[in-house]
Design a protein around this motif. Structure first.
Motif: not given
Length: 325
Positions: A122-132, A202-204
């Motif tokens: 949830t955190l990793g994909l969400g943060a990646g989408m916002i950054a992209a 770590i994984f996020t």
């Protein structure tokens, strides 16, 4: 697609056979006799010979391996009772059925994996989408810098820091412990909250960097630019074309991480003193317990191969080209 999955399933079965044979052979390369652990301090040659016979260590290695593999498929009889298939034997250390021991430890590892998976996806994909979607802005730089710092850390380093800050110094949370979810869902959640939090940090970081880079790459693809030129909304193009195209490498990494976590999150369990499959793997090696080592190795390998097989099936839903091939 079906033939492809069938070939991969046969290949996974062959890999399990090779892993079991390699582990069995490596065990007999250890110079110390495992029967000495069960014999105790006042061990006599007569008692040692009896233990060898009871454990089956007096037979050739090929005969022992054949008995072990036959027990996995059809079960075996031991002095302590009958062991139903899948039977990984009886522990040299405590005379308990290996399969029962693994099943007893597995709920903790599954709880640790599922909770951490939900958080870091949830955190990793969400943060990646916002950054992209905000490429080149301060938001993108902040997320990218934070993910770079966190990805360089390890659980055994970050875990004690979080424990010291949230448990021992402030007392905001209790020390991690496992309570079955069927007994007390609230205690189950609170007891695993800190390990989930540290794992997610770590994984996020890894999934933020992965999803950001793949989304930016997908946004430059011809079919995405064509969709924009046809007048489709940016949000629709992002989720319908760019997001779906970026899932393939993410699913690949997720399959590897999920299989490894289900097979035993060794570092996480040791850091937070949790007795799961990972801790069981370490104990089996320390005590030179062949049946327990074999059982943990095969179960862990089966989880990794199963997750990779599921990833191959998911590819068919993500990318139509896989189904056609």
């Amino acid at each position: 697609m079906f033939k492809f999955l069938l070939r991969r399933s046969v290949g996974a079965f062959v890999i399990l056979i090779l892993i079991s044979a390699f582990t069995f052979a490596m065990f007999f390369a250890i110079p110390q006799d495992p029967a000495l652990l069960a014999c105790g301090k006042n061990c006599t040659p007569q008692n040692l010979a009896i233990i060898h016979e009871n454990l089956g260590l007096d037979k050739p290695i090929t005969a022992q391996y054949w008995e072990f593999m036959k027990g996995v498929v059809a079960g075996r009889d031991f002095a302590v009772g009958h062991c139903d298939a899948p039977c990984f034997g009886v522990s040299f250390n405590n005379d308990q059925m290996v399969w029962d021991t693994i099943i007893d430890r597995l709920p903790l590892t599954v709880s640790l994996t599922v909770g951490g998976l939900v958080l870091f996806l949830t955190l990793g994909l969400g943060a990646g989408m916002i950054a992209a979607r905000n490429k080149g802005t301060m938001i993108d730089k902040t997320f990218s810098s934070a993910s770079l710092v966190l990805s360089s850390m390890q659980i055994y380093f970050l875990g004690p820091i979080v424990l010291g800050a949230l448990v021992y110094s402030t007392g905001w949370l209790s020390a991690p412990k496992y309570v079955p979810i069927t007994e007390n869902p609230a205690a189950w959640f609170v007891g695993l909250l800190i390990p989930w939090f540290v794992m997610s940090l770590i994984f996020t970081a890894n999934y933020t960097r992965m999803s950001r880079s793949t989304l930016i790459e997908q946004m430059q693809e011809d079919h995405v630019r064509t969709a924009k030129a046809k007048g489709m909304s940016e949000r629709y193009v992002f989720f319908r074309y760019a997001w779906r195209g970026s899932l393939t490498p993410i699913v690949t990494i997720l399959g590897i991480d999920l299989g490894a976590l289900l097979g035993g999150a060794i570092v996480t369990e040791l850091t937070f003193s949790l007795a799961g499959v990972g801790r069981l793997a370490v104990d089996s090696v320390l005590y030179k317990d062949l049946p327990l080592t074999m059982g943990v190795m095969l179960v862990s390998a089966a989880f990794i191969l199963l997750c990779n097989l599921v990833v191959d099936a998911v590819y068919g839903f993500i990318d139509p080209r896989v189904r056609l091939s």
